[in-house]
Each structure stands twice: as structure tokens, then as C-alpha cells.
Scaffold this active site. Sequence first.
Site, PDB file in Angstrom:
ATOM      1  N   ASN A  19       1.023  -1.488   0.352  1.00 12.75           N
ATOM      2  CA  ASN A  19       0.083   0.543   0.405  1.00 12.75           C
ATOM      3  C   ASN A  19       1.179   1.639   0.043  1.00 12.75           C
ATOM      4  O   ASN A  19       0.776   2.598  -0.673  1.00 12.75           O
ATOM      5  CB  ASN A  19      -1.169   0.056   1.325  1.00 12.75           C
ATOM      6  N   ILE A  93      -1.549   3.463  18.506  1.00 14.39           N
ATOM      7  CA  ILE A  93      -1.298   5.181  18.186  1.00 14.39           C
ATOM      8  C   ILE A  93      -1.452   5.638  19.769  1.00 14.39           C
ATOM      9  O   ILE A  93      -2.749   5.589  19.882  1.00 14.39           O
ATOM     10  CB  ILE A  93      -2.368   5.837  16.939  1.00 14.39           C
ATOM     11  N   ASN A 107      -6.359   5.179   8.864  1.00  8.98           N
ATOM     12  CA  ASN A 107      -5.788   4.314   8.929  1.00  8.98           C
ATOM     13  C   ASN A 107      -6.926   3.393   7.445  1.00  8.98           C
ATOM     14  O   ASN A 107      -7.787   3.417   7.131  1.00  8.98           O
ATOM     15  CB  ASN A 107      -6.507   3.230  10.315  1.00  8.98           C
ATOM     16  N   HIS A 109      -8.214  -0.402   7.154  1.00 13.67           N
ATOM     17  CA  HIS A 109      -8.384  -1.908   7.539  1.00 13.67           C
ATOM     18  C   HIS A 109      -8.462  -2.547   6.262  1.00 13.67           C
ATOM     19  O   HIS A 109      -9.596  -3.306   5.627  1.00 13.67           O
ATOM     20  CB  HIS A 109      -8.875  -1.881   9.117  1.00 13.67           C
ATOM     21  N   GLU A 179      -8.043  -2.397  -1.940  1.00 13.54           N
ATOM     22  CA  GLU A 179      -6.800  -1.312  -0.570  1.00 13.54           C
ATOM     23  C   GLU A 179      -5.536  -0.303  -2.140  1.00 13.54           C
ATOM     24  O   GLU A 179      -6.300   0.232  -1.862  1.00 13.54           O
ATOM     25  CB  GLU A 179      -5.866  -1.349  -0.822  1.00 13.54           C
TER      26      GLU A 179
HETATM   27  C1  GAR Z   1      -2.603  -4.432   4.379  1.00 11.38           C
HETATM   28  O1  GAR Z   1      -4.053  -5.453   4.226  1.00 11.38           O
HETATM   29  C2  GAR Z   1      -3.639  -3.470   5.254  1.00 11.38           C
HETATM   30  O2  GAR Z   1      -5.520  -3.334   4.747  1.00 11.38           O
HETATM   31  C3  GAR Z   1      -3.397  -4.029   6.526  1.00 11.38           C
HETATM   32  O3  GAR Z   1      -1.989  -5.149   6.648  1.00 11.38           O
HETATM   33  C4  GAR Z   1      -1.971  -4.803   5.168  1.00 11.38           C
HETATM   34  C5  GAR Z   1      -0.847  -4.267   4.860  1.00 11.38           C
HETATM   35  O4  GAR Z   1      -0.404  -4.480   3.293  1.00 11.38           O
HETATM   36  N1  GAR Z   1      -3.482  -3.866   8.234  1.00 11.38           N
HETATM   37  C6  GAR Z   1      -3.891  -4.089   9.351  1.00 11.38           C
HETATM   38  O5  GAR Z   1      -4.703  -5.223   9.208  1.00 11.38           O
HETATM   39  C7  GAR Z   1      -4.179  -3.471  10.494  1.00 11.38           C
HETATM   40  N2  GAR Z   1      -5.286  -3.983  11.585  1.00 11.38           N
HETATM   41  P1  GAR Z   1       0.858  -3.675   3.287  1.00 11.38           P
HETATM   42  O6  GAR Z   1       2.029  -4.481   4.054  1.00 11.38           O
HETATM   43  O7  GAR Z   1       1.268  -4.898   1.442  1.00 11.38           O
HETATM   44  O8  GAR Z   1      -0.168  -2.512   2.838  1.00 11.38           O
END
Ligand code: GAR
Length: 197
Positions: A19, A93, A107, A109, A179
Site C-alpha cells: 500500500n 497510536i 488507517n 483496515h 486497497e
Molecule cells: C493491508 O491489507 C492492511 O489493510 C492491513 O495490513 C496489510 C498491509 O499490507 N492492515 C491491518 O491489518 C491493520 N489492522 P501491505 O504491507 O502490503 O500494504
Amino acid sequence: MSSSSVMHIAIFASGAGSNAQKIIDRFRSSSHIKIALIVCNKEGAGVLNIAKTEKIPSLLINKERFFKGDAYLPELKEHHIDFIVLAGFLWKIPLALIQAYPNKIINIHPALLPNYGGKGMYGHFVHEAVIAAKEKQSGITIHYVDELYDHGNIIYQATCDIDEADTPDLLAKKIHVLEHLHFPRVLGELIELQNRS
Ligand code: GAR
């Protein structure tokens, strides 16, 4: 905003950083948004390599100072950070940071909050829980960050269908597609809106 008219963004991430990469790509040639800092709590995380390749300064943080010290506010100030994006950042945080950046921390999620959120609900654990509950849909939630896990006001949600054959891994892939498609766009729109008001 910092004294210049460029909005300086810090991306906080703990993992691979896909992301973060999409957000960097989106604003690489922007004249008013600059990804100025990558903040990471995990040595060796993929996102640190992204920072290096992209020549974006990075900051490896430790728990003690983040939660019980100054929450790294001096470094954020030093990099003129106006806005914080959590992109796969797995620590809560601290209040000091929330108070220093009111409505300026968001954020993403990987589920449809308020369901499947809270402590311990991150990454793969979320998708496992969703599949185990035989949900027909999941999705993503982009929200403001407050002092509770996965709790602040919701800015945007998008959904995807879950097929019977979907595993947590397959669902994770679908969620990443959503995402990558929406997070950079929604971030850009939000910043534009905040700048206008
Ligand atoms: C993403 O899917 C994000 O939504 C999740 O971690 C992943 C990170 O992927 N976040 C959470 O679970 C927060 N509670 P990335 O490192 O490839 O961006």
C-alpha cells in the site's frame, strides 16, 4: 500544513508495504503532496527497502519511546509532517500523537468495520476470521484514527464478494486489489477536501 504549500505525509507501515508503494507511486510527481517519511517498527520489513529504493527517509521506531516517550514527535516535526497514513501499521497510536495530529491520521483496515476489527485483528487473522464465519462479503475500511483500535470515523468503504472456494489467502489478494485501487485515491481526495476547508 507546514509553512510551504506542500503537504508532507508520513506513511507508517510494519510489513511488505504494498500500500505504501501505491501511495508513493500516486503522488510521485505531485506538486502539493510529498511522501516525506516512512515510519516502521520492524527491522527488515519490506517497506524499508521501498523507502530506500524511493530515496524517502525512513525512521525505525521502538516501543518504549513510541508509547512512553515523546512518540517521535520531534522527528515528525523535523520532517515537517502534516498528515499521517497508516498502511499496514500494527501498533496502536499513542494519545500524544493523536492529539498532535487531530483528524490528520488515517488507517486502512482489511475488513468492513465495525466488524472484524480491534486488538489482534490484523492482516491474515482478519481474513481467517471472515472466512471462518462464512461471510458472503468482505472489504476495506479507510477511517480516521482515534485512541481505540480500528474505531475512528469511517471515511470510505469498498466491498468484495466471497466465493465458497475462497481461502484466507485468496481473500487477502482480493482485499489488496481493493486497497491499491482506492487508498491512494481516497487519500488524495481527503487532503484536497481538508485543504479547502
Ligand atoms: C493491508 O491489507 C492492511 O489493510 C492491513 O495490513 C496489510 C498491509 O499490507 N492492515 C491491518 O491489518 C491493520 N489492522 P501491505 O504491507 O502490503 O500494504
